[in-house]
Design a protein around this motif. Structure first.
Motif, PDB file in Angstrom:
ATOM      1  N   GLY A 205       0.789  -1.225   0.000  1.00 36.33           N
ATOM      2  CA  GLY A 205       0.000   0.000   0.000  1.00 36.33           C
ATOM      3  C   GLY A 205       0.819   1.272   0.000  1.00 36.33           C
ATOM      4  N   ALA A 206       2.134   1.157  -0.203  1.00 39.28           N
ATOM      5  CA  ALA A 206       2.996   2.344  -0.070  1.00 39.28           C
ATOM      6  C   ALA A 206       4.124   2.342  -1.090  1.00 39.28           C
ATOM      7  CB  ALA A 206       3.562   2.411   1.343  1.00 39.28           C
ATOM      8  N   GLU A 207       3.881   1.790  -2.264  1.00 40.96           N
ATOM      9  CA  GLU A 207       4.935   1.657  -3.258  1.00 40.96           C
ATOM     10  C   GLU A 207       4.628   2.408  -4.552  1.00 40.96           C
ATOM     11  OE1 GLU A 207       6.362  -2.846  -1.952  1.00 40.96           O
ATOM     12  OE2 GLU A 207       5.770  -2.459  -4.028  1.00 40.96           O
ATOM     13  N   VAL A 208       5.695   2.892  -5.161  1.00 36.65           N
ATOM     14  CA  VAL A 208       5.654   3.460  -6.511  1.00 36.65           C
ATOM     15  C   VAL A 208       6.687   2.714  -7.350  1.00 36.65           C
ATOM     16  CG1 VAL A 208       6.252   5.490  -7.888  1.00 36.65           C
ATOM     17  CG2 VAL A 208       4.824   5.748  -5.861  1.00 36.65           C
ATOM     18  N   MET A 209       6.286   2.334  -8.557  1.00 38.04           N
ATOM     19  CA  MET A 209       7.187   1.682  -9.497  1.00 38.04           C
ATOM     20  C   MET A 209       7.446   2.642 -10.653  1.00 38.04           C
ATOM     21  SD  MET A 209       5.517  -2.179  -9.587  1.00 38.04           S
ATOM     22  CE  MET A 209       3.955  -1.636 -10.310  1.00 38.04           C
ATOM     23  N   LEU A 210       8.712   2.828 -11.014  1.00 41.29           N
ATOM     24  CA  LEU A 210       9.071   3.659 -12.156  1.00 41.29           C
ATOM     25  C   LEU A 210       9.527   2.784 -13.310  1.00 41.29           C
ATOM     26  CD1 LEU A 210      11.089   6.682 -10.660  1.00 41.29           C
ATOM     27  CD2 LEU A 210       8.655   6.512 -11.163  1.00 41.29           C
ATOM     28  N   GLU A 211       8.936   3.056 -14.465  1.00 39.33           N
ATOM     29  CA  GLU A 211       9.307   2.391 -15.711  1.00 39.33           C
ATOM     30  C   GLU A 211       9.878   3.472 -16.623  1.00 39.33           C
ATOM     31  OE1 GLU A 211       6.787  -0.383 -18.733  1.00 39.33           O
ATOM     32  OE2 GLU A 211       5.942   1.594 -18.325  1.00 39.33           O
ATOM     33  N   VAL A 212      11.105   3.310 -17.080  1.00 33.44           N
ATOM     34  CA  VAL A 212      11.769   4.332 -17.892  1.00 33.44           C
ATOM     35  C   VAL A 212      11.715   3.924 -19.359  1.00 33.44           C
ATOM     36  CG1 VAL A 212      13.891   5.638 -18.248  1.00 33.44           C
ATOM     37  CG2 VAL A 212      13.266   4.860 -15.946  1.00 33.44           C
ATOM     38  N   MET A 213      11.028   4.751 -20.162  1.00 30.72           N
ATOM     39  CA  MET A 213      10.813   4.438 -21.580  1.00 30.72           C
ATOM     40  C   MET A 213      11.118   5.694 -22.418  1.00 30.72           C
ATOM     41  SD  MET A 213       9.812   1.234 -21.458  1.00 30.72           S
ATOM     42  CE  MET A 213       8.868   0.800 -22.911  1.00 30.72           C
ATOM     43  N   PRO A 214      12.388   6.005 -22.636  1.00 32.65           N
ATOM     44  CA  PRO A 214      12.743   7.265 -23.312  1.00 32.65           C
ATOM     45  C   PRO A 214      12.249   7.376 -24.743  1.00 32.65           C
ATOM     46  CG  PRO A 214      14.685   5.868 -22.974  1.00 32.65           C
ATOM     47  CD  PRO A 214      13.576   5.247 -22.198  1.00 32.65           C
ATOM     48  N   ALA A 215      12.000   6.257 -25.411  1.00 32.20           N
ATOM     49  CA  ALA A 215      11.612   6.309 -26.822  1.00 32.20           C
ATOM     50  C   ALA A 215      10.111   6.537 -27.032  1.00 32.20           C
ATOM     51  CB  ALA A 215      12.035   5.020 -27.530  1.00 32.20           C
ATOM     52  N   LEU A 216       9.315   6.435 -25.969  1.00 33.48           N
ATOM     53  CA  LEU A 216       7.863   6.555 -26.126  1.00 33.48           C
ATOM     54  C   LEU A 216       7.430   8.005 -26.318  1.00 33.48           C
ATOM     55  CD1 LEU A 216       6.235   4.187 -23.462  1.00 33.48           C
ATOM     56  CD2 LEU A 216       6.533   3.780 -25.910  1.00 33.48           C
ATOM     57  N   GLN A 217       6.328   8.169 -27.048  1.00 32.14           N
ATOM     58  CA  GLN A 217       5.667   9.458 -27.123  1.00 32.14           C
ATOM     59  C   GLN A 217       4.926   9.729 -25.815  1.00 32.14           C
ATOM     60  OE1 GLN A 217       5.760  11.683 -29.855  1.00 32.14           O
ATOM     61  NE2 GLN A 217       7.400  10.272 -30.484  1.00 32.14           N
ATOM     62  N   LYS A 218       4.626  10.985 -25.563  1.00 30.98           N
ATOM     63  CA  LYS A 218       3.860  11.343 -24.379  1.00 30.98           C
ATOM     64  C   LYS A 218       2.440  10.788 -24.491  1.00 30.98           C
ATOM     65  CE  LYS A 218       2.618  15.359 -21.555  1.00 30.98           C
ATOM     66  NZ  LYS A 218       2.706  16.837 -21.424  1.00 30.98           N
ATOM     67  N   GLU A 219       1.919  10.260 -23.393  1.00 27.61           N
ATOM     68  CA  GLU A 219       0.573   9.706 -23.414  1.00 27.61           C
ATOM     69  C   GLU A 219      -0.467  10.778 -23.732  1.00 27.61           C
ATOM     70  OE1 GLU A 219      -0.586   6.442 -20.889  1.00 27.61           O
ATOM     71  OE2 GLU A 219      -2.176   7.669 -20.020  1.00 27.61           O
ATOM     72  N   ARG A 220      -1.466  10.392 -24.546  1.00 30.38           N
ATOM     73  CA  ARG A 220      -2.618  11.248 -24.809  1.00 30.38           C
ATOM     74  C   ARG A 220      -3.793  10.656 -24.033  1.00 30.38           C
ATOM     75  NH1 ARG A 220      -3.047  11.338 -31.138  1.00 30.38           N
ATOM     76  NH2 ARG A 220      -5.092  12.246 -30.617  1.00 30.38           N
ATOM     77  N   PRO A 221      -4.169  11.269 -22.916  1.00 31.19           N
ATOM     78  CA  PRO A 221      -5.162  10.649 -22.034  1.00 31.19           C
ATOM     79  C   PRO A 221      -6.564  10.675 -22.611  1.00 31.19           C
ATOM     80  CG  PRO A 221      -4.572  12.822 -21.232  1.00 31.19           C
ATOM     81  CD  PRO A 221      -3.662  12.537 -22.378  1.00 31.19           C
ATOM     82  N   GLY A 222      -7.356   9.723 -22.176  1.00 29.09           N
ATOM     83  CA  GLY A 222      -8.767   9.615 -22.544  1.00 29.09           C
ATOM     84  C   GLY A 222      -9.447   8.668 -21.580  1.00 29.09           C
ATOM     85  N   ARG A 223     -10.531   8.044 -22.017  1.00 32.62           N
ATOM     86  CA  ARG A 223     -11.197   7.078 -21.150  1.00 32.62           C
ATOM     87  C   ARG A 223     -10.213   5.946 -20.848  1.00 32.62           C
ATOM     88  NH1 ARG A 223     -13.426   6.644 -26.342  1.00 32.62           N
ATOM     89  NH2 ARG A 223     -13.018   4.613 -27.334  1.00 32.62           N
ATOM     90  N   GLY A 224     -10.210   5.528 -19.585  1.00 35.30           N
ATOM     91  CA  GLY A 224      -9.295   4.468 -19.178  1.00 35.30           C
ATOM     92  C   GLY A 224      -7.906   4.949 -18.798  1.00 35.30           C
TER      93      GLY A 224
END
Length: 322
Positions: A205-224
């Motif tokens: 209940g107290a953790e953060v996981m970081l995933e490093v993906m330098p090649a990805l485009q910035k997320e475009r948020p929407g439903r979900g």
């Protein structure tokens, strides 16, 4: 540094409150503990699902945006939300249950825990995580008015995964300002490395996981997609102290915001992900009988005078117990 006590809530986006309510209560067996509106845009519902009591650390919330398009997944995002269950047996139960609803579910081991990856009908990325070996932050109390047996019930929020183009800027904020500490490195089945941090008592209940993906485009948020993640602070005084820490670090923030059910403060870490700090109280029973949480539209006192106008903009949503 700040004194945080784990994950408080995660807030995401749905395009259809009725379908969302059906899935999270009927399929996942969670309790709707508050049916209210987005206080910054009262034309949309804000739904809170949680444990039996609506305890801090158990809330998964949704803003309804009717015209929300699809999410184009990518960087600078909260890319996975996890939900806690009590045991490995619960993971096995949920794999069978989800598949009975024609929902694909992948069971793997992550950090020595059994986990189950799946998506909701709007492609919200979710993971169930077993608390069988958990020694950290306590989970919530099962909601018993559902067909999910209490030993297998969802009992809180687990680790959140952030996908970022660079590790160091986000890591610095987590560790130097927010009091997180490095816990472990792990690897997903596709070979993606995860950097794992915990705060307070630690545990699922107290953790953060970081995933490093330098090649990805910035997320475009929407439903979900996920709008923000909130972390627990004890009280308003601790929020005030956190605000001073952010100012000293030259990180802009919202200042204190009264959400009535809790007090909040918002800021963006350097990779652009929205963080909230939220107090544990006063809680969702402030304006409703604990046995009737979520059954009617609840509005904080500062919006009550606008009830008629607000209700006229909302699509009726029946959430009363049958």
């Amino acid at each position: 540094m700040m004194e945080l006590h784990g994950i408080h809530h995660v807030s995401a986006i749905t395009a259809n409150a009725a379908n969302n309510y059906a899935f999270y209560t009927k399929v996942l067996g969670m309790r709707l503990v508050k049916k209210t509106v987005n206080q910054d845009d009262t034309s949309m519902y804000h739904l809170f699902y949680a444990d039996k009591l609506g305890s801090p650390g158990t809330d998964l919330t949704f803003f309804e945006i009717h015209r929300a398009g699809r999410t184009y997944t990518g960087n600078n995002s909260i890319s996975l939300t996890s939900l806690r269950v009590s045991s490995d047996k619960a993971i096995a139960y949920w794999k069978e249950r989800l598949e009975s609803f024609d929902i694909a579910a992948q069971q793997v081991e992550l950090q020595g825990r059994q986990v189950l990856f799946f998506e909701d009908p709007e492609k919200q990325r979710l993971m169930l995580v077993s608390d069988q070996e958990n020694k950290g932050v306590h989970a919530g109390i099962p909601w018993e008015e559902t067909d999910v047996p209490a030993p297998f019930a969802i009992i809180g929020l687990g680790p959140v995964k952030l996908t970022v183009p660079e590790l160091e800027p986000t890591e610095r904020v987590l560790m130097d300002l927010m009091g997180f500490r490095k816990k472990a490195n792990a690897q997903l089945a596709d070979g993606t490395d995860l950097y794992i941090y915990e705060v307070g008592e630690g545990g699922t209940g107290a953790e953060v996981m970081l995933e490093v993906m330098p090649a990805l485009q910035k997320e475009r948020p929407g439903r979900g997609s996920v709008h923000h993640v909130a972390f627990r602070v004890k009280d308003k005084e601790e929020l005030e102290r956190a605000k001073k820490i952010l100012y000293a670090a030259h990180l802009p923030n919202s200042g204190l915001v009264d959400r009535y059910y809790f007090q909040s403060l918002y800021f963006r870490e350097p990779n652009g992900i929205l963080f909230e700090l939220a107090t544990d109280g006063p809680g969702f029973a402030t304006d409703e009988d604990p046995d009737r949480l979520g059954e009617t539209l609840a509005l904080p006192p500062f919006l009550e005078d606008e009830r008629e106008k607000i209700e006229a903009k909302l699509t009726p949503l029946d959430t009363k117990k049958k």
